[in-house]
Design a protein around this motif. Structure first.
Motif, PDB file in Angstrom:
ATOM      1  N   TYR A 312       0.832  -1.209   0.000  1.00 43.06           N
ATOM      2  CA  TYR A 312       0.000   0.000   0.000  1.00 43.06           C
ATOM      3  C   TYR A 312       0.868   1.261   0.000  1.00 43.06           C
ATOM      4  N   ASP A 317      -1.480   4.536  -1.281  1.00 42.81           N
ATOM      5  CA  ASP A 317      -2.880   4.539  -0.855  1.00 42.81           C
ATOM      6  C   ASP A 317      -2.928   4.804   0.651  1.00 42.81           C
ATOM      7  N   ARG A 320      -5.909   2.889   2.763  1.00 43.70           N
ATOM      8  CA  ARG A 320      -5.683   1.445   2.915  1.00 43.70           C
ATOM      9  C   ARG A 320      -4.444   1.173   3.770  1.00 43.70           C
TER      10      ARG A 320
END
Length: 844
Positions: A312, A317, A320
Motif C-alpha cells: 500500500y 494509498d 488502505r
C-alpha cells in the motif's frame, strides 16, 4: 522271609496282559457319572485331590496289574496308582524311580541333572549371504545407512559431505534395482527410491547446484509411481526464485497450489504468501495485494500484514495503509501472558513447574515471536507516519493512538521515543528535545531512556552541565541503565576527573558486562591516568569481543608505542590496515614508526600510500619532500612542496623550498622566476631578496642593483624596528630578552611546540590521543632532515648545513580525544538513541 511269596505252580504268569484300564474306555463314557457331571458343570476343573492320597502305595481304588486282580474304577476322579496291590499285599519291586535321583551315586560321576557338564550348546547356523534375498536386504540396509549419514551431515553444516553421501546412496539404490530385476523380483521399494531421489535433490539445492537439483526434482515429479509428488514443485519454484527467474517461480507455485487440496490450508497459505512476495519483486503490487489480502482474510499473520502495508505504501494509498496498520496490530499472536511465569509464594510445586518452563524452548519461541511482531509494528509506524497525514507529527500521533488501543500498549512509549529520533534525523533538535522532555513524568523505564537521549544530545552540543543533569535523572530513574552511567562518566571525563569517570564506567560494566562503550572509555581513562598496563588489558578484552574493530586495534598500537615496544605497535597497525586498507592516518603512523626504526624504504612506502589516499596531509607532504632531497632527487621533491604551497599559501617557507629545489637541480632560470614571484607576494622577505641578488649577480643580470637596493632598505627597516622594540622594552622595565638585530643573511628558524594528535573525525580509524607523545616532535625531526638545503648566507654549492625549518602550525589546533558516548545504539533499542555502535568518539 515272611514277605517272600513263592509262586504257585498253577498260577498263570502271563495272566492280566489283556486287561485294560477302564479310564480309557470311551464307549462306556456315557455311563460314567463323574465324567457326565464334569461335562455339565465345572466339577472337572477342580484341582486333583492329591491330599486324599498321600502316597502312591496307598489307594482306595487300586488298578489291576499282573500282580493283582482287576479292580473296576469307581469314577474318573482318581488317578491310576502305580504298583498298587490288594489286601495289604507287599508292593513288588519295579524299575520305576524318580527321574534324576538315585539312592547311590555312580562312582566317578557328579550330580548334574541339567547336563551342564556337556559344555555350551553349539552355535546357531549362520545364514548364507549368497542367496539373492540376503544380498538385496544387505543392499537396502546400506542405502538406508547412507541416507541417514547424509541427513546427519547436512544437520551439522557439512553440506559437501552430505552431497557425497547422497550421491553414493543413489548409486547403491540403482544397483539394488538392477539386482531385483536380475532375480526376477518385480517388487520395487518405492519409498526407498523416493527418499534417495528427494535427498539428492535437496543436497544439490543446498550446495547451490540448481540445474542438477531441478533435474532430480523433475525425475520425481514425472514418475507416476510417486504419490503427492506434485508438492515438490514448491521446491522447484523456490529454486527459480533464488535464480531470479520470477515468471517461472510464479508458474510452479501456482501448479503446486493446484495440486494441493483445501484440506491442507496452512500449506496453501504459505504458497500464496510466496506468490505475493514474487509479485513484489517484479513490481506488480496490485497482484501482490490480492494475494496478501486473501491471506489476511483467511489466516492473518504478522509477516503478511507487514508486506501488505509495504505494498500500500508503494502505491501511495493512504486510507488502505491505515486499515492495513489496524489489521496488523489486531493479529492474534496466540501466546500466553508473561504473568503466567510469575511464581506464587504459597504453592511450591507450582513454583517448581514455572521455574522449569519459564526459559524452555516454547517460551523462547513465544518471546521471539513477540519481538518480531513489535519490530514489524514499529517499522510500519515509522514508515507510514509521514505518508498518511499532512505532517510527520500528525501521522505519528495517529499511529501512537492506534497502538495504545491495541494489545501492544507498551509500544506507544517506544514510538514516542522514535518520534524524537526522527526529529533528530530531520535536524529539528528543538522538537526532539521537547518530545523527550515529555517523558520526565512517565514510568521509570521510559523516563530513563528519554533522559539518556537528552543527556546524549546535550553532550554533543557541548552543554556539559545539562548533559550531567539529564544523566543524573536517567540514573535516578534506572540505576542499572549502563547507557546512563556511561553518559555520566563522559560528563565527568571532560572535566578531567578521570578517577571518578573510571568508577562510572566500571559500574556500567558490572551492570552489563558486554557493554563495549564502557570498556572502550575505561581504556581511554586509564591511558589518561598513565596506567598503560590497565588500559592495554581493557583494549585486549575489547579486541576479543570486537575482532575487526580498527579503532580498538589502533589504540593497542598506540599503547605499545607508549610502552616503547615499536615492533608490537607495527604489528597492530598492520592489522589496522588489513581491515581499513585506505586509512591514510594509519599508513602515515606506520611510516613514522618505520622511520624511527631506521627503515627508510618501508617508511617511504607507507608515507607514499598515505599521500595517495589523502594528499592534503602536510606532515606526509613534508616528509616525502625531505626524503627526496635527502636522496638527491630534488626534481621529485618540487611537486610535494608545490602542493604544500597550495595547502598553506601564506607560508613563505614552502615557496622558498620550491625555489631552492630548482636552484639545487641546476635550473637557475626557473629558480629566478620563482624567487621573483615570491618577492612580489612577500616584498619584505629578506631571504628571498638575498637569493635574488646572488642569482642576478651570477647570471649577470641588470636587476642586481635594484634588488640590492631593496635588500639594504629592508634590512635597515628591520634594524630600526628591532631597535624600537628594544628601547621600548628597556623603557618599561621589561627588556629581559635581547632582540637579535641579526647577523646579516641568517634566517632564524621558528620552532613550534609539539602538535597534539588530533581526533580523526573523517577517517575510518580513531587517532590516539597525544598526552603521552615523545618530547621530540615530527616537525623537529623533519627539520633535521632538511639541513642540506642552503640558507641565504651561503652559495649554492655550499656544503655546510644550515637549518631551514620545515615544521608548521596546525590550523585546527590541538584536539582532545574524547570517550565514547553512551547513547550509541540502533533504532530498535528501547533504552537510548539510534547512533551506531561503531562510532567511538564524539564529533567536534
Amino acid at each position: 522271609m515272611e514277605h517272600v511269596h513263592l509262586a504257585v505252580e498253577e498260577e498263570d504268569l502271563y495272566s492280566g496282559y489283556n486287561d485294560y484300564n477302564p479310564t480309557f474306555d470311551s464307549e462306556e463314557l456315557e455311563n460314567d457319572v463323574g465324567f457326565l457331571q464334569a461335562v455339565r458343570t465345572s466339577h472337572g476343573r477342580r484341582p486333583p485331590m492329591t491330599a486324599k492320597f498321600p502316597g502312591t502305595a496307598i489307594g482306595a481304588r487300586p488298578l489291576a496289574s499282573s500282580f493283582g486282580s482287576r479292580i473296576p474304577m469307581v469314577s474318573s476322579m482318581g488317578r491310576p496308582m502305580t504298583g498298587a496291590v490288594q489286601d495289604g499285599a507287599a508292593r513288588p519291586m519295579t524299575a520305576v524311580r524318580a527321574a534324576g535321583y538315585t539312592s547311590t551315586l555312580t562312582r566317578g560321576t557328579n550330580f548334574d541333572p541339567l547336563g551342564q557338564s556337556r559344555g555350551p550348546a553349539p552355535p546357531l547356523e549362520t545364514r548364507s549371504e549368497d542367496t539373492p534375498e540376503e544380498k538385496i536386504k544387505i543392499l537396502e540396509k546400506k542405502v538406508n545407512d547412507l541416507l541417514e549419514e547424509s541427513c546427519m551431515a547436512q544437520s551439522m553444516g557439512a553440506i559437501q559431505l552430505a552431497l557425497e553421501k547422497a550421491k553414493e546412496a543413489g548409486r547403491k539404490e540403482r544397483i539394488l534395482v538392477r539386482q531385483r530385476e536380475h532375480n526376477g523380483n518385480a517388487d520395487i521399494n518405492v519409498d526407498l527410491t523416493y527418499s534417495v531421489l528427494l535427498n539428492l535433490a535437496n543436497q544439490y539445492a543446498n550446495n547451490e547446484m540448481y540445474p542438477d537439483a531441478l533435474r532430480s526434482y523433475q525425475v520425481i515429479v514425472k514418475n507416476k509411481m510417486f504419490s503427492n509428488a506434485g508438492r515438490l514443485k514448491v521446491n522447484m519454484a523456490n529454486i527459480y526464485f533464488k535464480q531470479k527467474n520470477y515468471p517461472k517461480a510464479i508458474k510452479f507455485y501456482r501448479m503446486a497450489l493446484d495440486q494441493i487440496s483445501n484440506a491442507h490450508k496452512e500449506m496453501r497459505i504459505k504458497i500464496m504468501q510466496n506468490i505475493g512476495v514474487v509479485f513484489v519483486r517484479i513490481g506488480q503490487y496490485s497482484d501482490a495485494i490480492t494475494s496478501f489480502e486473501h491471506i489476511m482474510s483467511e489466516s492473518p499473520n504478522i509477516k503478511t500484514g507487514f508486506n501488505l502495508i509495504l505494498c500500500y505504501y508503494a502505491i501511495g494509498d493512504k486510507e488502505r495503509m491505515k486499515k492495513a496498520f489496524q489489521k496488523l496490530i489486531s493479529v492474534p499472536l496466540g501466546i500466553d501472558d508473561e504473568d503466567k511465569y510469575i511464581p506464587s509464594n504459597d504453592d511450591t510445586e507450582s513454583n517448581m513447574v514455572i521455574e522449569a518452563i519459564k526459559n524452555d524452548k516454547l517460551h523462547q519461541m513465544e518471546r521471539n515471536l513477540k519481538v518480531l511482531a513489535e519490530k514489524y509494528i514499529m517499522t510500519s509506524a515509522k514508515l507510514i507516519a509521514p505518508a498518511i497525514e499532512t505532517s510527520f507529527a500528525t501521522g505519528f500521533d495517529w499511529c501512537v493512538d492506534m497502538v495504545k488501543s491495541s494489545q501492544y500498549v507498551e509500544l506507544a512509549n517506544d514510538l514516542e521515543i522514535n518520534k524524537a529520533i526522527t526529529y533528530l534525523r530531520q535536524k529539528d533538535f528543538n522538537q526532539a528535545v521537547e518530545t523527550l522532555k515529555t517523558f520526565e513524568k512517565k514510568d521509570s523505564r521510559v523516563k530513563s531512556a528519554a533522559a539518556t537521549n537528552l543527556s546524549f544530545l546535550c553532550f554533543l552540543e557541548k552543554d556539559y552541565d545539562q548533559a550531567d543533569r539529564y544523566s543524573d535523572l536517567a540514573m535516578n530513574a534506572d540505576r542499572y541503565n549502563p547507557a546512563a552511567l556511561i553518559n555520566k562518566g563522559n560528563t565527568v571525563f571532560v572535566k578531567q576527573d578521570y578517577e571518578k569517570a573510571a568508577e562510572f564506567y566500571k559500574e556500567a560494566l558490572r551492570n552489563d558486562s558486554s557493554c563495549t562503550e564502557a570498556l572502550y572509555n575505561l581504556g581511554l581513562t586509564y591511558k589518561k591516568l598513565s596506567r598503560l598496563e590497565d588500559a592495554l588489558d581493557c583494549f585486549l578484552k575489547l579486541h576479543a569481543i570486537l575482532r575487526n574493530s580498527s579503532q580498538v586495534m589502533y589504540q593497542l598500537a598506540h599503547l605499545y608505542e607508549l610502552l616503547e615496544d615499536p615492533q608490537q605497535a607495527i604489528e597492530w597497525l598492520i592489522q589496522v590496515i588489513s581491515v581499513t586498507p585506505t586509512d591514510p592516518h594509519a599508513l602515515a603512523k606506520l611510516g613514522e614508526l618505520h622511520d624511527s626504526e631506521g627503515d627508510k624504504s618501508q617508511a617511504f612506502q607507507y608515507y607514499y600510500e598515505s599521500f595517495r589516499y589523502f594528499p592534503s596531509n602536510i606532515d606526509v607532504i613534508e616528509w616525502l619532500g625531505a626524503y627526496y632531497i635527502e636522496t638527491q632527487f630534488c626534481e621529485k621533491a618540487i611537486q610535494y612542496f608545490e602542493r604544500a604551497t597550495l595547502i598553506q599559501p601564506t607560508q613563505v617557507k614552502w615557496q622558498l623550498m620550491v625555489a631552492s629545489c630548482y636552484r639545487r637541480s641546476g635550473n637557475y632560470q626557473k629558480a629566478l622566476d620563482t624567487y621573483k614571484d615570491i618577492h612580489s607576494k612577500f616584498p619584505e622577505n629578506v631571504e628571498c631578496l638575498r637569493f635574488l641578488v646572488r642569482l642576478c649577480t651570477d647570471m649577470g643580470l641588470k636587476e642586481v642593483q635594484e634588488y640590492a637596493t631593496k635588500l639594504k632598505k629592508v634590512e635597515k627597516m628591520k634594524e630600526l624596528r628591532e631597535q624600537r622594540v628594544k628601547s621600548g622594552r628597556e623603557g618599561s622595565g621589561r627588556g629581559r630578552r635581547e632582540g637579535s638585530a641579526g647577523s646579516a643573511g641568517v634566517l632564524t628558524p621558528v620552532v613550534t611546540p609539539p602538535k597534539a594528535s588530533s581526533v580523526m573525525g573523517s577517517s575510518e580509524t580513531a587517532k590516539a590521543d597525544s598526552s603521552h607523545s615523545s618530547s621530540s616532535t615530527k616537525g623537529e625531526r623533519l627539520s633535521a632532515k632538511m639541513r642540506s638545503l642552503p640558507s641565504s648566507a651561503e652559495p649554492y654549492e655550499a656544503s655546510s648545513p644550515k637549518e631551514i625549518d620545515a615544521s608548521y602550525v596546525d590550523p585546527l589546533g590541538p584536539q582532545m580525544e574524547r570517550p565514547k558516548t553512551g547513547a550509541r545504539r540502533r533504532v530498535d533499542d528501547d533504552d537510548f538513541a539510534d547512533e551506531e555502535l561503531g562510532d567511538d568518539l564524539l564529533p567536534e
